[in-house]
Each structure stands twice: as structure tokens, then as C-alpha cells.
Design an enzyme around this catalytic site. Structure first.
Site, PDB file in Angstrom:
ATOM      1  N   CYS A  73      -5.852  -8.242   7.369  1.00  0.00           N
ATOM      2  CA  CYS A  73      -4.257  -8.184   7.502  1.00  0.00           C
ATOM      3  C   CYS A  73      -3.940  -7.862   8.883  1.00  0.00           C
ATOM      4  O   CYS A  73      -3.945  -6.092   8.850  1.00  0.00           O
ATOM      5  CB  CYS A  73      -3.314  -7.943   6.011  1.00  0.00           C
ATOM      6  SG  CYS A  73      -1.891  -7.474   6.451  1.00  0.00           S
ATOM      7  N   ASN A 104      -9.442 -14.277   6.333  1.00  0.00           N
ATOM      8  CA  ASN A 104      -8.920 -15.452   5.665  1.00  0.00           C
ATOM      9  C   ASN A 104      -9.120 -16.554   6.129  1.00  0.00           C
ATOM     10  O   ASN A 104      -8.903 -17.129   7.382  1.00  0.00           O
ATOM     11  CB  ASN A 104      -7.510 -14.973   5.170  1.00  0.00           C
ATOM     12  CG  ASN A 104      -7.532 -13.386   4.922  1.00  0.00           C
ATOM     13  OD1 ASN A 104      -7.439 -12.828   4.724  1.00  0.00           O
ATOM     14  ND2 ASN A 104      -6.130 -13.135   5.727  1.00  0.00           N
ATOM     15  N   ARG A 110      -1.176 -17.240   1.853  1.00  0.00           N
ATOM     16  CA  ARG A 110      -2.467 -16.932  -0.402  1.00  0.00           C
ATOM     17  C   ARG A 110      -1.888 -15.561  -0.374  1.00  0.00           C
ATOM     18  O   ARG A 110      -1.754 -15.292   0.062  1.00  0.00           O
ATOM     19  CB  ARG A 110      -3.352 -17.138   0.660  1.00  0.00           C
ATOM     20  CG  ARG A 110      -4.395 -17.060  -0.701  1.00  0.00           C
ATOM     21  CD  ARG A 110      -5.680 -17.213   0.397  1.00  0.00           C
ATOM     22  NE  ARG A 110      -6.402 -16.081   0.483  1.00  0.00           N
ATOM     23  CZ  ARG A 110      -7.458 -14.874   0.957  1.00  0.00           C
ATOM     24  NH1 ARG A 110      -8.637 -16.440   0.451  1.00  0.00           N
ATOM     25  NH2 ARG A 110      -8.148 -14.548   1.297  1.00  0.00           N
ATOM     26  N   CYS A 118       2.557 -13.025  10.073  1.00  0.00           N
ATOM     27  CA  CYS A 118       1.098 -12.885   9.822  1.00  0.00           C
ATOM     28  C   CYS A 118      -0.166 -12.856  10.669  1.00  0.00           C
ATOM     29  O   CYS A 118       0.546 -13.793  11.487  1.00  0.00           O
ATOM     30  CB  CYS A 118       0.369 -14.018   8.722  1.00  0.00           C
ATOM     31  SG  CYS A 118      -1.013 -13.950   7.894  1.00  0.00           S
TER      32      CYS A 118
END
Length: 289
Positions: free
Chosen positions: A78, A165, A217, A225
Site C-alpha cells: 500500500c 498486489n 481489492r 491507490c
């Protein structure tokens, strides 16, 4: 009673990407999925990502970061949350550099000014089995996947990239012309993505700029993001749509992305903001399940 009761937290954001930072270094407490969901539902601690700090696992690192989504699931990266963690860990001293670890690898962070940080997100993973996909695609700059009629699909041929991710990026002429909230969950859970995926709509506006809208997600629509911005920048460069330095504009603001040729690493630069500090109370976890 939850072991988190009485624990302080920081409510922050990175470009509107809602982040809660919880420092559990020096303890053996492990946040459970139902506790994460309870925290996310509380007005004063709602988050897109809960960044939980644990004692370092690898010598030379400053902390191990466990990243939990709104639904209690875990994430490997993240970018916006990592910048918030870097701010939290460096606010009381003059350190400019930190090295953080996640389940996806090491993330080096550098303070640029009082609120701006650059995160080295590492090298993108581009092979179909690294993303991962459920079946082989030799060219991941555009895979066979579409939404809508076969002869007139609404969205089709996404680029896929793993930036800690899985990410799928659909190229469109207008990110607001499609109802990402309606199709995001369907695409996130598509069988081609065995670990689910972050779904983005991307519009290239200049050789060094693109606009992005993201269904994250385990979260849903988000104002920003960081890993999606990195994935979209990599995908755009691979397709020859942009260079390797781009400004990515999200609903929450801009991120600067540089996909370095020297080592293949992706650098992400953007701001952080502290909203408030709080303490977890017993009533917050009363209905945790």
C-alpha cells in the site's frame, strides 16, 4: 476483551486514501480480521488500509508492516499507507530514510519535505504466473478479458501487473464514462484472478500524464491507490503510451511515478496528512465478528 483496547492509533490519509496506523512494536498482539472490520466500521477510525507495525523481522529494517483491508483481508503493498507510516515513524526525529518490510518485500522510504515522501515500491512483476493469473498469457500488456457484449465490449483487454498486489488496468477515453462501482467487484473476483485483483480505469492524457480511477481489492472505490498508480504507470510505459516518468491523477490528487531503467524499481512520490489521533475503546469491539 480485545487486546487492542487502550491502544493509540493515528488516523491519516494519503491523497484521501484513508489510513489508520497502529504501532504494535514491542508487543505480541496480532490484529484479527474481525477486529480490523470493527475498526473500519467506526466513524473515527474508518480506513481503506490498516497499517500495523510489528518488530522488524529482517536485520537492518525499521519495522514489519502488516496491511489489512476494510474487509479484514491482507494486502502485500500500500503505497499511500507506507508514506503515512514513514511520516509517523519519522515525526519525532530527523531521519530522512526508513526501510520497511511487508509480506511482499522491502520498501525504502525517503522524506522529501515535512509531508512528502518517496517510496521505492520495488520492481514490477510482469509474468502471468507472478501476477498471478489462472491461465497463461505470454503478453501481459493486454489479456483476453472483457465486460459487455462480445461484439461491443464496454471494457476489454486490460494490462496486468503485480506491484505487491495484482492489478488489472483497463484503457479508456474517459474514466468517468464507466460505472466502476457496478463492475468493480465482478472484475475483482473474476476467475482469471486467483488472488483477486485491484481494478483500474486509466486514460492517458499526455506522454507524461494519465488519469486513474481505482476499485481496490477488499475495499471498493477509493480516492487514491499508490500501488495502482505504479502499476498503471508501468503498464502505460510498456505499451508505449507514456515515458517512464508520469504524473498520475487520481480523485484524491496527484502522485509522481518514476519507473527507473537502472534497476527496474518504481518510485512513488506523494503527500501525507494527519487527521487526528485516537485510542481504541472497548465498545468499538463489542460486536466484532
Amino acid at each position: 476483551m480485545s487486546a487492542l483496547v487502550g491502544r493509540p492509533f493515528l488516523k491519516m490519509n494519503g491523497l484521501g486514501n484513508e489510513i489508520v496506523v497502529l504501532d504494535l512494536r514491542g508487543s505480541r498482539i496480532r490484529v484479527q480480521p474481525e477486529e480490523a472490520r470493527a475498526i473500519a466500521q467506526a466513524p473515527g477510525s474508518h480506513f481503506d488500509q490498516l497499517m500495523v507495525l510489528h518488530d522488524p523481522r529482517t536485520p537492518g529494517t525499521d519495522a514489519f508492516m502488516r496491511i489489512l483491508n476494510t474487509d479484514g483481508s491482507e494486502s502485500g503493498a500500500c503505497g499511500n499507507g507506507t508514506r503515512c507510516v514513514a511520516w509517523a515513524m519519522s515525526r519525532d526525529d530527523d531521519r530522512r530514510d526508513l526501510l520497511l518490510e511487508t509480506s511482499a518485500g522491502l520498501l525504502a522510504c525517503r522524506r522529501e519535505d515535512t509531508v512528502t515522501f518517496t517510496v521505492d515500491m520495488g520492481a514490477p512483476r510482469l509474468r502471468w504466473d507472478e501476477i498471478p493469473l489462472a491461465e497463461e498469457f505470454r503478453d501481459t500488456t493486454g489479456i483476453e478479458l472483457q465486460i459487455g457484449p462480445i461484439d461491443a465490449p464496454v471494457l476489454h483487454t486490460p494490462s496486468v501487473v503485480n506491484m505487491g498486489n495484482p492489478h488489472a488496468i483497463f484503457w479508456v477515453d474517459d474514466v468517468e464514462a464507466h460505472n466502476l462501482e457496478r463492475v468493480g467487484s465482478l472484475l475483482e473476483h473474476h476467475p482469471i484472478f486467483p488472488e483477486r485483483a485491484n481494478i483500474s480505469l486509466a486514460h492517458v492524457t499526455a506522454p507524461d500524464a494519465l488519469t486513474l480511477k481505482v476499485w481496490e481489492r477488499g475495499v471498493g472505490l477509493t480516492r487514491a491507490c499508490g500501488s495502482a498508480a505504479c502499476a498503471a504507470a508501468v503498464a502505460a510505459a510498456r505499451k508505449g503510451l507514456t515515458g517512464r516518468r508520469v504524473r498520475v491523477t487520481l480523485p484524491g490528487g496527484d502522485l509522481l511515478i518514476h519507473w527507473r531503467e537502472a534497476d527496474d524499481h518504481v518510485l512513488m512520490t506523494g503527500p501525507t496528512e494527519l487527521e487526528h489521533e485516537g485510542v481504541f475503546t472497548p465498545d468499538l469491539f463489542a460486536g466484532a465478528a
